[in-house]
Design an enzyme around this catalytic site. Structure first.
Site, mmCIF file in Angstrom:
data_model
loop_
_atom_site.group_PDB
_atom_site.id
_atom_site.type_symbol
_atom_site.label_atom_id
_atom_site.label_comp_id
_atom_site.label_asym_id
_atom_site.label_seq_id
_atom_site.Cartn_x
_atom_site.Cartn_y
_atom_site.Cartn_z
ATOM 1 C CE1 TYR A 15 41.280 48.027 40.047
ATOM 2 C CE2 TYR A 15 40.062 48.318 38.116
ATOM 3 C CZ TYR A 15 40.136 48.169 39.572
ATOM 4 O OH TYR A 15 38.917 48.104 40.187
ATOM 5 C CG HIS A 20 46.123 41.856 40.601
ATOM 6 N ND1 HIS A 20 46.562 40.774 40.827
ATOM 7 C CD2 HIS A 20 44.389 41.458 40.412
ATOM 8 C CE1 HIS A 20 45.557 39.714 40.844
ATOM 9 N NE2 HIS A 20 44.308 40.205 40.792
ATOM 10 C CG ASN A 67 38.358 37.376 39.595
ATOM 11 O OD1 ASN A 67 39.627 37.518 39.736
ATOM 12 N ND2 ASN A 67 37.584 37.654 40.451
#
Length: 186
Positions: A15, A20, A67
């Site tokens: 990632y 993001h 999250n």
């Protein structure tokens, strides 16, 4: 005065360069400029303590995935007794074009799940935020796939400029307050 500066993203090399992780990118950029050294934070991320414009600033990159970012943010804030009004959260925003920044004193999460978690864990929307543009999302592109995609090479100059401006905005925030930072970069 003490502050908590949190960057939101997802842990792991897969990632690292995704849209993001713009919040992590801002903190990494700031950490390099400010000479910060990362240390583990309670199996929930990494943090560093720096002095910026006479303020003691705790940088935090949660490793709890986007999250659940609020767990790490609230943990460090409680431990060091940093109130929500002394927290600033950096994260990606698909509604802003690549290279654009927006600074706000407070507000809703605006659909950003990491910021939603921070708001829930700190119990207030009165948290400053620096949003980093990662859009626009192509019309027929799935949102999850888009935010987890890497920035194209063509966007590298815009991203680098945004990261430089983000660090400058953070320095103004700590030195002169959020109003001056908003006036300069919004």
């Amino acid at each position: 005065m003490q502050y908590l500066l949190a960057g939101l993203g997802n842990p792991g090399t897969q990632y690292e360069h995704t849209r993001h992780n713009a919040g992590f990118m801002v903190l990494d950029h700031a950490a390099r400029q400010w000479g910060a050294e990362w240390k583990a934070w309670q199996n929930m991320g990494v943090y560093a303590k720096v002095s910026v414009a006479g303020c003691e600033v705790f940088l935090l990159k949660p490793s709890t995935y986007m999250n659940e970012s609020g767990r790490a943010v609230s943990s460090l804030a409680r431990f060091y007794k940093i109130p929500p009004q002394n927290c600033l959260v950096c994260f990606d925003d698909v509604s802003l074009n690549v290279g654009k920044l927006r600074i706000r004193k407070n507000g809703s999460a605006g659909g950003q799940k990491g910021m939603k978690s921070v708001i829930e864990q700190l119990g207030t929307q009165d948290i400053a935020r620096l949003r980093v543009g990662i859009g626009p999302k192509p019309e027929k592109f799935d949102l999850a796939n888009f935010v987890l995609s890497n920035f194209p090479k063509a966007d590298a100059p815009l991203l680098e400029e945004a990261l430089n401006h983000a660090v400058e905005a953070l320095e103004i925030f700590f030195k002169d307050g959020i109003e001056k930072a908003m006036n300069r970069f919004n």
